[in-house]
Design an enzyme around this catalytic site. Structure first.
Site, PDB file in Angstrom:
ATOM      1  N   TYR A 126     -32.453 -26.798  -7.079  1.00 23.19           N
ATOM      2  CA  TYR A 126     -31.562 -27.548  -6.198  1.00 23.19           C
ATOM      3  C   TYR A 126     -31.090 -26.699  -5.019  1.00 23.19           C
ATOM      4  CZ  TYR A 126     -30.851 -31.663  -9.190  1.00 23.19           C
ATOM      5  OH  TYR A 126     -31.018 -32.827  -9.892  1.00 23.19           O
ATOM      6  N   LYS A 177     -39.020 -23.706 -20.013  1.00 31.74           N
ATOM      7  CA  LYS A 177     -40.478 -23.843 -19.895  1.00 31.74           C
ATOM      8  C   LYS A 177     -41.043 -22.421 -19.857  1.00 31.74           C
ATOM      9  CE  LYS A 177     -44.215 -26.375 -19.354  1.00 31.74           C
ATOM     10  NZ  LYS A 177     -44.746 -27.275 -20.402  1.00 31.74           N
ATOM     11  N   ASP A 209     -40.854 -30.204 -22.185  1.00 36.52           N
ATOM     12  CA  ASP A 209     -41.652 -31.401 -22.496  1.00 36.52           C
ATOM     13  C   ASP A 209     -41.440 -31.819 -23.950  1.00 36.52           C
ATOM     14  OD1 ASP A 209     -42.916 -29.005 -23.181  1.00 36.52           O
ATOM     15  OD2 ASP A 209     -44.936 -29.650 -22.635  1.00 36.52           O
ATOM     16  N   ASP A 233     -30.755 -32.448 -15.385  1.00 37.22           N
ATOM     17  CA  ASP A 233     -30.658 -33.729 -14.667  1.00 37.22           C
ATOM     18  C   ASP A 233     -31.518 -34.767 -15.364  1.00 37.22           C
ATOM     19  OD1 ASP A 233     -30.075 -35.557 -12.539  1.00 37.22           O
ATOM     20  OD2 ASP A 233     -32.043 -35.105 -11.688  1.00 37.22           O
ATOM     21  N   ASP A 237     -30.270 -38.017 -18.314  1.00 44.53           N
ATOM     22  CA  ASP A 237     -30.523 -39.458 -18.162  1.00 44.53           C
ATOM     23  C   ASP A 237     -31.175 -40.018 -19.429  1.00 44.53           C
ATOM     24  OD1 ASP A 237     -29.646 -39.346 -15.479  1.00 44.53           O
ATOM     25  OD2 ASP A 237     -31.193 -40.761 -14.825  1.00 44.53           O
TER      26      ASP A 237
HETATM   27  C1  IPM Z   1     -26.697 -36.328 -11.244  1.00 46.93           C
HETATM   28  C2  IPM Z   1     -27.350 -36.965 -10.055  1.00 46.93           C
HETATM   29  C3  IPM Z   1     -27.369 -35.948  -8.912  1.00 46.93           C
HETATM   30  C4  IPM Z   1     -28.143 -34.731  -9.372  1.00 46.93           C
HETATM   31  C5  IPM Z   1     -27.940 -36.515  -7.603  1.00 46.93           C
HETATM   32  C6  IPM Z   1     -27.151 -37.711  -7.129  1.00 46.93           C
HETATM   33  C7  IPM Z   1     -28.009 -35.472  -6.532  1.00 46.93           C
HETATM   34  O1  IPM Z   1     -28.615 -37.414 -10.381  1.00 46.93           O
HETATM   35  O2  IPM Z   1     -25.529 -35.898 -11.128  1.00 46.93           O
HETATM   36  O3  IPM Z   1     -27.336 -36.270 -12.296  1.00 46.93           O
HETATM   37  O4  IPM Z   1     -29.385 -34.717  -9.290  1.00 46.93           O
HETATM   38  O5  IPM Z   1     -27.514 -33.765  -9.804  1.00 46.93           O
HETATM   39 MG    MG Z   2     -29.105 -37.271 -12.435  1.00 41.47          MG
END
Ligand code: IPM
Ligand code: MG
Length: 349
Positions: A126, A177, A209, A233, A237
């Site tokens: 990032y 990884k 993975d 990240d 999710d």
């Molecule tokens: C998160 C989001 C952010 C990230 C985006 C909006 C930049 O996906 O907080 O998980 O990638 O960190």
């Molecule tokens: Mg995210």
């Protein structure tokens, strides 16, 4: 955000604690009003506060802008970096009543899916330099993102993960990884080194993975999952979805503790702005509300009030209220909109 503020107002009314809010624009709203995603006034207001309660940013309206001026790279990432918020805590919990909302087979999440993702937030791909996009002499296009970690950055996030594990199931899974990335080799070595200071905690390693696969295959085998920025990240999710919905996943982004043991932090839902449902009043407010609870816990030291919010959410879910993202038409459930969900949580407090 409106629902989260109503919840905080209700906590204030009940406890007699006065919260002072200083609302500021950020992201798309700030671009529209002030021409930039992170106005100086917004940073100054954050600096003068104990914590940031952050809404979601981003959306198709601003995607035509140069990447560094868009809400994500122009506001959210600079805020995280500016305040040194390297530790991102994302608690993924599948409440028993939400088992039907998880896309994972019920027998795999029943009995409690409860994972804390500890994501390193200010390093890796990032932020690493160089980062560039160039047209080469032959007309081809070359892009570069750089993955950079210092050992000290891995050490400090490792301590956060092991300390968190001591208060939970005493098991840390470090995700890397290391079979490919030099970064990950140092990550793994450092995790093993720091683990020696936490003899009551067990440490396991998974390649990323395989971690993605194990999360789906055996979600209950995780307690604390620690990983670098991009892997965190992605896996958070996945974790949110196993727990029912991204709309349920709160987050706390913290720096080093202050002298009083509290943290300056940024508290935000882990998901984005969901442009497909924007303005319809049907978004799930729970991730934002649970983020406010984390703010009370980590930045203000109000543990009982944080627990009260978390219990109110659990009870409302237990009573069968569901926004669209977690609605399954299971018996005893009722579809509600954002305001109804917020009001029910306030009533349950
Ligand atoms: C998160 C989001 C952010 C990230 C985006 C909006 C930049 O996906 O907080 O998980 O990638 O960190
Ligand atoms: Mg995210």
């Amino acid at each position: 955000m409106a629902q989260a503020l109503l919840v905080l107002d209700s906590i204030a009314a009940k406890s007699g604690i006065h919260f002072e809010y200083n609302p500021q624009l950020v992201g798309g709203a700030a671009i529209d009003a002030a021409g930039k995603a992170l106005p100086a006034e917004t940073i100054a207001a954050c600096e003068a506060s104990d914590a940031i309660l952050f809404g979601s940013v981003g959306g198709p309206k601003w995607e035509h802008l140069p990447p560094n001026e868009q809400p994500e790279r122009g506001a959210l990432l600079p805020l995280r970096k500016h305040f040194g918020l390297f530790a991102n805590l994302r608690p993924g919990i599948c409440y028993p009543a939400l088992t039907a909302s998880s896309p994972v087979r019920p027998d795999l999440v029943e009995g409690g899916f409860d994972v804390l993702c500890v994501r390193e937030l200010t390093g890796g791909l990032y932020f690493g330099q160089p980062k560039s996009r160039d047209t080469l002499p032959d007309g081809d296009i070359q892009v570069i993102d750089t993955m950079v970690y210092k050992k000290s950055e891995i050490v400090r996030i490792a301590h956060v993960a092991f300390k968190a594990a001591q208060l939970r199931g005493k098991h840390v899974t470090s995700v890397d990884k290391a079979n490919v990335l030099t970064n990950s080799v140092l990550w793994r070595e450092t995790m093993i080194e720091v683990a020696k200071e936490y003899t009551d905690v067990t440490l396991a390693h998974l390649y990323v993975d395989n971690a993605a696969m194990q999360l789906i295959k055996a979600p209950r085998s995780f307690d604390v999952l620690v990983t670098e920025n991009l892997f965190g990240d992605i896996l958070s999710d996945e974790m949110a979805m196993i727990a029912g919905s991204l709309g349920m996943l709160a987050s706390a982004s913290l720096g080093q503790p202050k002298g009083d043991g509290l943290y300056f932090g940024l508290f935000e839902p882990s998901g984005g702005t969901a442009p497909d449902i924007a303005g319809k009043g049907i978004a799930n407010p729970i991730a934002q509300i649970l983020s406010a609870a984390l703010l009370l816990r980590f930045s203000l030291g109000l543990e009982n009030e944080a627990l009260a919010i978390e219990n109110a959410v659990k009870n409302v879910i237990g009573d069968g209220l569901r926004t669209g993202d977690i609605f399954t038409s299971a018996p005893g459930t009722r579809l509600v909109n954002t305001a109804e969900m917020g009001a029910a949580i306030v009533a349950a407090l």
